[in-house]
Design an enzyme around this catalytic site. Structure first.
Site, PDB file in Angstrom:
ATOM      1  N   ASP A 193      -2.760  -7.837   3.795  1.00 35.81           N
ATOM      2  CA  ASP A 193      -2.836  -7.000   4.228  1.00 35.81           C
ATOM      3  C   ASP A 193      -3.159  -5.411   3.784  1.00 35.81           C
ATOM      4  O   ASP A 193      -4.056  -4.402   3.644  1.00 35.81           O
ATOM      5  CB  ASP A 193      -2.230  -6.162   5.809  1.00 35.81           C
ATOM      6  N   ARG A 222       2.576  -6.914  11.485  1.00 31.09           N
ATOM      7  CA  ARG A 222       2.160  -5.999  12.269  1.00 31.09           C
ATOM      8  C   ARG A 222       1.505  -5.390  12.343  1.00 31.09           C
ATOM      9  O   ARG A 222       0.857  -4.654  13.235  1.00 31.09           O
ATOM     10  CB  ARG A 222       3.085  -4.772  12.071  1.00 31.09           C
ATOM     11  N   ASP A 269       0.272  -1.264   0.044  1.00 31.10           N
ATOM     12  CA  ASP A 269      -0.222   0.255  -0.245  1.00 31.10           C
ATOM     13  C   ASP A 269       1.155   1.412   0.166  1.00 31.10           C
ATOM     14  O   ASP A 269       0.636   2.616  -0.546  1.00 31.10           O
ATOM     15  CB  ASP A 269      -1.155   0.198   1.250  1.00 31.10           C
ATOM     16  N   THR A 327       3.097  -8.984  -1.755  1.00 29.76           N
ATOM     17  CA  THR A 327       3.403  -8.774   0.049  1.00 29.76           C
ATOM     18  C   THR A 327       2.846 -10.023   0.814  1.00 29.76           C
ATOM     19  O   THR A 327       1.605 -10.373   0.406  1.00 29.76           O
ATOM     20  CB  THR A 327       2.044  -6.575   0.747  1.00 29.76           C
TER      21      THR A 327
END
Ligand code: ADP
Length: 328
Positions: free
Chosen positions: A134, A176, A107, A130
């Protein structure tokens, strides 16, 4: 297909992910298929600023579909966050007569692409690469499936040691802000408990659960913890806390770290990357821009960058339920 795009550029940016090479290959080969040219840009936005550009034909991407990492290299580029940096990047675009750009990244990379597009009106298409999965607008990002398989492979090995020594292992995995890897790999590897950023189960519940399993006859256990879990403690502190409260457990910690990013992509990631690469080029040629390609219900879809960046990729709550049931 009808636009005046004659040459596109492709780059990989942000954190690398297995399957990025398969996506680069798909972009380069699709360009050749549709009889347009393709310029490879090295080191992400940094390469755009520093003019690291090389023309790439269909044969230039031979033998990379099975390789992890990215042959184009990736970089985090501070200069691209500045107007001056993006001006230099656009000069490179002009110099090489690039009239469409495919950005493979996360992103952050899409935020940069969106700003660049708004300043210079260059058509841009994003491909989500990724391991964290997410990103809103796709059920899977490139690299996620490979990372999951790497993680369960590692936990399977840890389990051998855990069983042999009656040990309790805390395994920290990447994530994370998102618990997709922890939750799915936790279920896939048969973990006792999973701690994720989306839910705060509380350390008391963890203690209760471990007490219960000890009473029910389990002599070894695996707890999977996402980097960003909400307990307020890191994996070593959690392990210490449990060891203090449940002294009969012989506790160990394993932080899987960067090995989760590497390795040869799974078949799923190769197919996903191939589909996304083809669709990204076709979408640019169909006049679309400022969007990210994604997978939904087995189909390729487009989402505006703005949505992909701001939207949240929700955790599947049913998986939490399944995990709870199976750890009885
Ligand atoms: P990812 O794409 O994996 O989320 P980053 O967040 O590091 O990784 O973003 C990759 C690159 O995208 C950054 O190094 C920077 O060059 C560019 N970028 C990120 N955010 C912005 C922004 N707000 N403005 C301009 N460029 C950005």
């Amino acid at each position: 297909m009808s636009t005046n795009i004659k040459r596109i550029g492709v780059l990989t940016s942000g954190g690398d992910a297995p399957g990025m090479n398969a996506a680069v290959r798909a972009v380069v080969r699709s360009a050749a298929f549709y009889k347009i040219e393709c310029a490879a840009i090295y080191q992400g936005y940094q390469g755009l600023i520093d003019n690291k550009v090389k023309m790439m034909n269909a044969r230039g991407v031979n033998n990379i579909i099975n390789k992890g990492g990215t042959i184009l290299k990736s970089a985090r580029c501070l200069e691209f966050r500045t107007k001056e940096g993006r001006k230099k990047a656009f000069e490179t675009i002009q110099k090489h007569q690039i009239d469409g750009l495919v950005v493979i990244g996360g992103d952050g990379s899409f935020t940069g692409a969106m700003i660049f597009q708004s300043e210079y009106n260059i058509p841009v298409m994003g491909i989500p690469g990724t391991i964290d999965n997410d990103i809103y607008g796709t059920t899977h990002t490139i690299g996620y499936d490979t990372a999951l398989n790497t993680v369960i492979g590692a936990i399977d090995k840890i389990r051998d040691t855990a069983i042999s020594h009656n040990r309790l292992f805390f395994v920290e995995v990447m994530g994370r802000d998102a618990g997709h890897i922890a939750l799915n790999a936790g279920i896939g590897a048969g973990a006792e408990e999973v701690l994720i950023p989306e839910e705060n189960m509380g350390l008391e519940r963890l203690l209760e659960s471990l007490k219960r399993s000890e009473k029910s006859g389990k002599s070894s256990s695996i707890v999977v913890i996402a980097e960003g879990d909400k307990s307020g403690k890191n994996v070593f502190e959690i392990a210490e806390y449990v060891e203090k409260n449940l002294p009969y457990y012989d506790v160990r910690v394993s932080v899987l770290g960067h090995m989760q990013r590497g390795g040869s992509p799974t078949c799923f990631d190769r197919v996903l990357a191939s589909r996304m690469g083809v669709f990204a080029v076709e979408s640019l040629l169909a006049g679309k821009s400022n969007m990210m390609v994604g997978l939904k219900n087995e189909e390729m879809i487009l989402s505006p960058f703005e949505k992909a960046i701001k939207g949240k990729s929700e955790i599947n709550k049913d998986l939490i339920r399944v995990s709870d049931i199976l750890t009885i």
